[in-house]
Write a protein that holds these residues in place. Structure first.
Motif, PDB file in Angstrom:
ATOM      1  N   SER A   1      33.023   6.222  -8.119  1.00 23.92           N
ATOM      2  CA  SER A   1      33.083   6.473  -6.664  1.00 23.92           C
ATOM      3  C   SER A   1      31.570   7.184  -6.939  1.00 23.92           C
ATOM      4  O   SER A   1      31.131   7.560  -7.820  1.00 23.92           O
ATOM      5  N   SER A   2      31.167   7.431  -5.059  1.00 25.87           N
ATOM      6  CA  SER A   2      29.428   7.747  -5.369  1.00 25.87           C
ATOM      7  C   SER A   2      29.761   9.070  -6.006  1.00 25.87           C
ATOM      8  O   SER A   2      28.823   9.272  -6.464  1.00 25.87           O
ATOM      9  N   ARG A   3      30.938  10.458  -5.850  1.00 24.27           N
ATOM     10  CA  ARG A   3      30.750  11.319  -6.300  1.00 24.27           C
ATOM     11  C   ARG A   3      30.924  11.955  -7.555  1.00 24.27           C
ATOM     12  O   ARG A   3      30.181  12.169  -8.540  1.00 24.27           O
ATOM     13  N   ASP A   4      31.711  10.160  -8.520  1.00 26.43           N
ATOM     14  CA  ASP A   4      31.753  10.849  -9.507  1.00 26.43           C
ATOM     15  C   ASP A   4      30.310   9.911 -10.261  1.00 26.43           C
ATOM     16  O   ASP A   4      29.886  10.925 -11.423  1.00 26.43           O
ATOM     17  N   MET A   5      29.893   9.404  -9.855  1.00 24.28           N
ATOM     18  CA  MET A   5      28.296   8.612 -10.196  1.00 24.28           C
ATOM     19  C   MET A   5      27.435  10.577 -10.433  1.00 24.28           C
ATOM     20  O   MET A   5      26.345  10.037 -10.328  1.00 24.28           O
ATOM     21  N   ALA A   6      27.643  10.558  -8.572  1.00 22.42           N
ATOM     22  CA  ALA A   6      26.684  11.561  -8.678  1.00 22.42           C
ATOM     23  C   ALA A   6      26.779  12.442  -9.588  1.00 22.42           C
ATOM     24  O   ALA A   6      25.384  14.030 -10.429  1.00 22.42           O
ATOM     25  N   LYS A   7      27.554  13.087 -10.417  1.00 24.60           N
ATOM     26  CA  LYS A   7      28.210  14.176 -11.380  1.00 24.60           C
ATOM     27  C   LYS A   7      27.590  13.486 -12.704  1.00 24.60           C
ATOM     28  O   LYS A   7      27.061  14.218 -13.863  1.00 24.60           O
ATOM     29  N   ALA A   8      27.512  12.080 -13.038  1.00 21.55           N
ATOM     30  CA  ALA A   8      27.281  11.756 -14.144  1.00 21.55           C
ATOM     31  C   ALA A   8      25.818  11.597 -14.332  1.00 21.55           C
ATOM     32  O   ALA A   8      25.507  11.613 -15.523  1.00 21.55           O
TER      33      ALA A   8
ATOM     34  N   GLY B   1      23.766  13.582 -12.269  1.00 20.48           N
ATOM     35  CA  GLY B   1      22.569  14.219 -11.707  1.00 20.48           C
ATOM     36  C   GLY B   1      22.053  14.443 -10.657  1.00 20.48           C
ATOM     37  O   GLY B   1      21.578  15.428 -10.352  1.00 20.48           O
ATOM     38  N   GLN B   2      22.871  13.274  -9.688  1.00 23.01           N
ATOM     39  CA  GLN B   2      22.181  12.609  -8.258  1.00 23.01           C
ATOM     40  C   GLN B   2      23.206  13.425  -7.303  1.00 23.01           C
ATOM     41  O   GLN B   2      23.923  13.889  -7.636  1.00 23.01           O
ATOM     42  N   SER B   3      21.975  13.745  -6.000  1.00 21.51           N
ATOM     43  CA  SER B   3      22.917  13.728  -4.800  1.00 21.51           C
ATOM     44  C   SER B   3      24.242  12.496  -4.699  1.00 21.51           C
ATOM     45  O   SER B   3      23.633  11.521  -5.316  1.00 21.51           O
ATOM     46  N   VAL B   4      25.191  12.840  -3.863  1.00 18.91           N
ATOM     47  CA  VAL B   4      25.678  11.162  -3.224  1.00 18.91           C
ATOM     48  C   VAL B   4      25.073  10.912  -2.340  1.00 18.91           C
ATOM     49  O   VAL B   4      24.976   9.259  -2.251  1.00 18.91           O
ATOM     50  N   SER B   5      23.753  11.226  -1.813  1.00 22.70           N
ATOM     51  CA  SER B   5      23.707   9.961  -0.581  1.00 22.70           C
ATOM     52  C   SER B   5      22.816   9.804  -1.697  1.00 22.70           C
ATOM     53  O   SER B   5      22.148   8.331  -1.265  1.00 22.70           O
TER      54      SER B   5
ATOM     55  N   ARG C   1      22.620   5.508  -1.578  1.00 21.74           N
ATOM     56  CA  ARG C   1      21.132   4.879  -0.959  1.00 21.74           C
ATOM     57  C   ARG C   1      21.300   3.720  -1.996  1.00 21.74           C
ATOM     58  O   ARG C   1      20.766   2.671  -1.932  1.00 21.74           O
ATOM     59  N   ILE C   2      21.005   4.248  -3.812  1.00 27.28           N
ATOM     60  CA  ILE C   2      21.156   3.282  -4.550  1.00 27.28           C
ATOM     61  C   ILE C   2      21.089   1.618  -4.483  1.00 27.28           C
ATOM     62  O   ILE C   2      21.262   0.924  -4.572  1.00 27.28           O
ATOM     63  N   TRP C   3      22.725   2.528  -4.472  1.00 27.53           N
ATOM     64  CA  TRP C   3      23.987   1.464  -4.168  1.00 27.53           C
ATOM     65  C   TRP C   3      23.293   0.438  -3.133  1.00 27.53           C
ATOM     66  O   TRP C   3      23.361  -0.766  -2.931  1.00 27.53           O
ATOM     67  N   ARG C   4      23.483   0.893  -1.590  1.00 26.76           N
ATOM     68  CA  ARG C   4      23.033  -0.246  -1.049  1.00 26.76           C
ATOM     69  C   ARG C   4      22.299  -0.474  -0.789  1.00 26.76           C
ATOM     70  O   ARG C   4      21.178  -1.737  -0.788  1.00 26.76           O
TER      71      ARG C   4
ATOM     72  N   GLU D   1       0.729  -1.067   0.063  1.00 33.73           N
ATOM     73  CA  GLU D   1      -0.324   0.537  -0.262  1.00 33.73           C
ATOM     74  C   GLU D   1       0.805   0.923   0.064  1.00 33.73           C
ATOM     75  O   GLU D   1       2.329   1.189   0.505  1.00 33.73           O
ATOM     76  N   PRO D   2       0.684   2.660  -0.484  1.00 33.85           N
ATOM     77  CA  PRO D   2       1.127   4.007  -0.806  1.00 33.85           C
ATOM     78  C   PRO D   2       1.519   4.147   0.786  1.00 33.85           C
ATOM     79  O   PRO D   2       0.704   3.764   1.754  1.00 33.85           O
ATOM     80  N   ARG D   3       2.900   4.000   1.079  1.00 35.68           N
ATOM     81  CA  ARG D   3       3.557   4.583   2.319  1.00 35.68           C
ATOM     82  C   ARG D   3       3.130   6.396   2.776  1.00 35.68           C
ATOM     83  O   ARG D   3       2.548   7.261   2.173  1.00 35.68           O
ATOM     84  N   SER D   4       2.873   6.878   4.086  1.00 34.34           N
ATOM     85  CA  SER D   4       2.868   8.206   4.373  1.00 34.34           C
ATOM     86  C   SER D   4       3.855   8.829   4.409  1.00 34.34           C
ATOM     87  O   SER D   4       4.383   7.821   4.135  1.00 34.34           O
ATOM     88  N   GLY D   5       3.834  10.079   4.379  1.00 33.84           N
ATOM     89  CA  GLY D   5       5.024  11.002   4.686  1.00 33.84           C
ATOM     90  C   GLY D   5       5.656  11.268   3.289  1.00 33.84           C
ATOM     91  O   GLY D   5       4.469  11.196   2.251  1.00 33.84           O
ATOM     92  N   ALA D   6       6.306  11.771   3.172  1.00 32.97           N
ATOM     93  CA  ALA D   6       6.725  13.045   1.462  1.00 32.97           C
ATOM     94  C   ALA D   6       6.582  11.967   0.739  1.00 32.97           C
ATOM     95  O   ALA D   6       7.599  10.506   0.782  1.00 32.97           O
ATOM     96  N   PRO D   7       6.713  12.132  -1.255  1.00 35.83           N
ATOM     97  CA  PRO D   7       6.746  11.425  -1.814  1.00 35.83           C
ATOM     98  C   PRO D   7       8.027  11.227  -2.295  1.00 35.83           C
ATOM     99  O   PRO D   7       8.814  12.325  -2.297  1.00 35.83           O
ATOM    100  N   ARG D   8       8.264  10.422  -3.096  1.00 38.80           N
ATOM    101  CA  ARG D   8      10.052  10.170  -3.727  1.00 38.80           C
ATOM    102  C   ARG D   8      10.308  11.244  -4.786  1.00 38.80           C
ATOM    103  O   ARG D   8       9.516  11.512  -5.295  1.00 38.80           O
ATOM    104  N   THR D   9      10.906  11.769  -4.561  1.00 38.04           N
ATOM    105  CA  THR D   9      11.721  12.589  -5.632  1.00 38.04           C
ATOM    106  C   THR D   9      13.175  11.849  -6.492  1.00 38.04           C
ATOM    107  O   THR D   9      12.798  12.627  -7.486  1.00 38.04           O
ATOM    108  N   VAL D  10      12.708  10.961  -6.239  1.00 37.31           N
ATOM    109  CA  VAL D  10      13.558   9.845  -7.444  1.00 37.31           C
ATOM    110  C   VAL D  10      12.849   8.970  -8.261  1.00 37.31           C
ATOM    111  O   VAL D  10      12.330   8.297  -7.223  1.00 37.31           O
ATOM    112  N   ASP D  11      12.243   9.070  -9.361  1.00 38.00           N
ATOM    113  CA  ASP D  11      11.836   8.638  -9.986  1.00 38.00           C
ATOM    114  C   ASP D  11      12.404   6.628 -10.494  1.00 38.00           C
ATOM    115  O   ASP D  11      13.689   6.628 -10.190  1.00 38.00           O
TER     116      ASP D  11
END
Length: 266
Positions: free
Chosen positions: A113-120, A122-126, A130-133, A80-90
């Motif tokens: 690296s997480s920094r290189d992937m974030a630049k490539a 357009g996502q944040s490092v965090s 989270r996606i990798w984890r 079921e849809p969860r309460s809270g803020a909607p997802r910002t990354v589809d």
């Protein structure tokens, strides 16, 4: 007390195919795949108690997903849809990060690296972390493997595994190995015992007493170990250890040794 008989759960051909696909598809979440297996087992005519015992689940869990499926069919198996803020990354952006991680490498680097992937991406490092984890991706880690070129490799493996699984009668199977260059160390000062409110203490430095080599043979049936330490690591010491094995094994038993010949003392 009479057991309540539940109405049969009937699946259409399309529903059965979709549920089977959910159990086998690699990208299916494990929770969703388990729910699909529950419904398939119920559709075979099993009661909740039987399905729970078969899948190692609680009876109430089986009942919950049976009811959800009867009420809403396959859509009822999704969370079921969860309460809270909607997802910002589809999902599309998450998939893009995963595909780039698995199928490409950054310029002038061996891995992302997480920094290189974030630049490539357009996502944040965090977000990248989270996606990798979430998908168990660790680009910084590397493991090795080795393929045998021995044409008789399969036959040899069968011989060794056969000895372990079904040892011959009137015989003993020993797994033999050695550990060389074991440092014989001793603390420079006696250890101070534990006292109320204070843990045991030992000095930070130690005195070296040379090295020793350990030869050991594990009886796979009983778990008993025949072991001996020697000051040197040569064929002469290994032969002495084989004599020790011969003396420790009853004469009426044949001896089968399983050992790695690579690095064996000569």
């Amino acid at each position: 007390m009479a057991v309540q008989q539940l109405a049969p759960l009937t699946l259409s051909d399309e529903e059965r195919a979709e549920l089977k696909s959910l159990t086998m598809r690699r990208k299916t979440a494990q929770a969703l795949a388990l729910r699909a297996r529950i419904v398939l087992a119920c559709a075979e005519g099993g009661q909740n108690r039987e399905v729970a015992a078969k899948l190692g689940l609680d009876r109430s869990t089986v009942g919950k997903w049976r009811r959800r499926f009867v009420g809403r069919r396959v859509d009822g198996l999704h969370d079921e849809p969860r309460s809270g803020a909607p997802r910002t990354v589809d999902d599309a952006r998450i998939e893009a990060v995963i595909v780039r991680t698995l199928e490409s490498c950054p310029k002038n680097a061996t891995h992302w690296s997480s920094r290189d992937m974030a630049k490539a991406s357009g996502q944040s490092v965090s977000t990248v972390q989270r996606i990798w984890r979430a998908f168990g991706l660790q680009p910084h880690r590397m493991e090795t493997f080795k393929l045998s070129t021995d044409p008789n490799f399969v036959a040899k493996v069968r011989d060794v595994v056969g000895l372990y699984v079904s040892p011959p009668e009137h015989a003993i199977v020993l797994c033999v190995d050695e550990k060389s260059q074991i440092q014989a160390l001793d603390r420079s000062q006696p250890m101070l015992p534990m006292r109320p409110g204070q843990p045991a203490r030992r000095s930070h430095d130690y005195t070296r007493h040379g090295t020793t080599s350990l030869f050991a043979a594990l009886n796979i049936a009983s778990g008993r170990v025949i072991g001996k330490c020697y000051g040197r690591h040569r064929a002469a010491e290994f032969r002495k250890f084989l004599d020790q094995i011969e003396a420790a094994v009853p004469r009426e038993l044949d001896v089968h040794l399983v050992m790695d010949m690579c690095g064996r003392p000569r």
